[in-house]
Design a protein around this motif. Sequence first.
Motif, PDB file in Angstrom:
ATOM      1  N   VAL A 268       3.319  -1.081   6.972  1.00  0.00           N
ATOM      2  CA  VAL A 268       3.734   0.011   6.096  1.00  0.00           C
ATOM      3  C   VAL A 268       2.501   0.384   5.282  1.00  0.00           C
TER       4      VAL A 268
ATOM      5  N   ARG B 299       0.686   3.876  -2.886  1.00  0.00           N
ATOM      6  CA  ARG B 299      -0.247   5.014  -2.910  1.00  0.00           C
ATOM      7  C   ARG B 299       0.440   6.298  -2.475  1.00  0.00           C
TER       8      ARG B 299
ATOM      9  N   ARG C 297       0.823  -1.215   0.000  1.00  0.00           N
ATOM     10  CA  ARG C 297       0.000   0.000   0.000  1.00  0.00           C
ATOM     11  C   ARG C 297       0.860   1.270   0.000  1.00  0.00           C
TER      12      ARG C 297
ATOM     13  N   GLU D 216      -1.279   4.900   8.130  1.00  0.00           N
ATOM     14  CA  GLU D 216      -2.543   4.790   7.390  1.00  0.00           C
ATOM     15  C   GLU D 216      -2.376   5.531   6.054  1.00  0.00           C
TER      16      GLU D 216
ATOM     17  N   LYS E   7       7.127  -5.815  11.384  1.00  0.00           N
ATOM     18  CA  LYS E   7       6.891  -6.104  12.809  1.00  0.00           C
ATOM     19  C   LYS E   7       8.202  -6.066  13.614  1.00  0.00           C
TER      20      LYS E   7
END
Length: 201
Positions: free
Chosen positions: A50, A14, A11, A62, A37
């Motif tokens: 992440v 993005r 992600r 986020e 982790k």
Amino acid sequence: MTTLYGTSRSRSARCLWALEELGVKYEHVPMQTTEAKSPEHLKRNPNGHVPVLEEDGNYIWESMAINLYLAEKYGKNSLWPSDVAGHGAAYKWSFWSMTEVEPQLIAILRNRVLLPEGQRDEKAAQAAVEAIKTPLKVLDESLKGRDYLLGNTFTIADLNAAAVLSWAAMLRLDLSSTPTAQAWFQKCLGRPANQKVRTLK
Ligand SMILES: N[C@@H](CCC(=O)N[C@@H](CS)C(=O)NCC(=O)O)C(=O)O
């Protein structure tokens, strides 16, 4: 100093897309999801995920929050809408992407790609393929008669929605029954900033 933690194969893509669109000078730490982790990374994000954005000693996690923050901070004459109604629309499409679209894409991804073959459930994948048709129709209708979600210009609303949907391209989902959304999606994904992210680690 601006640092983005997370490989472009997550992600984090993005947020890398937003940073590239905005022309922000940043350092990219292409951390693998398997390292998320580690004790060191848990200090940045106690969720052990992440992407994480670090700016001047502050950590933001986020992906959608990072992108809305970046757009507001650096995108006054580009990605960030100029009025409060536009901000509302940007929040709307960002939360919509996360709540209406992403869970269906994750269900398809898990049951067709990520899980070991013996644990995959094609019925669950097929149910998600059906379920995603509803938000895709909403997107299609909303884009009729306009170039982008908020009007004539590409904003953070388009970036966030297209970035979440980009898994649909990877999964080769057929979007032809929502042609307006399909054309908008291709136009967004083809932007040079997104193409550059595809070359990053
Ligand atoms: N809602 C979060 C989800 C973050 C997330 O789950 N990231 C995944 C990579 S796409 C991750 O870090 N996985 C590693 C792990 O859970 O151990 C966001 O949008 O930033």
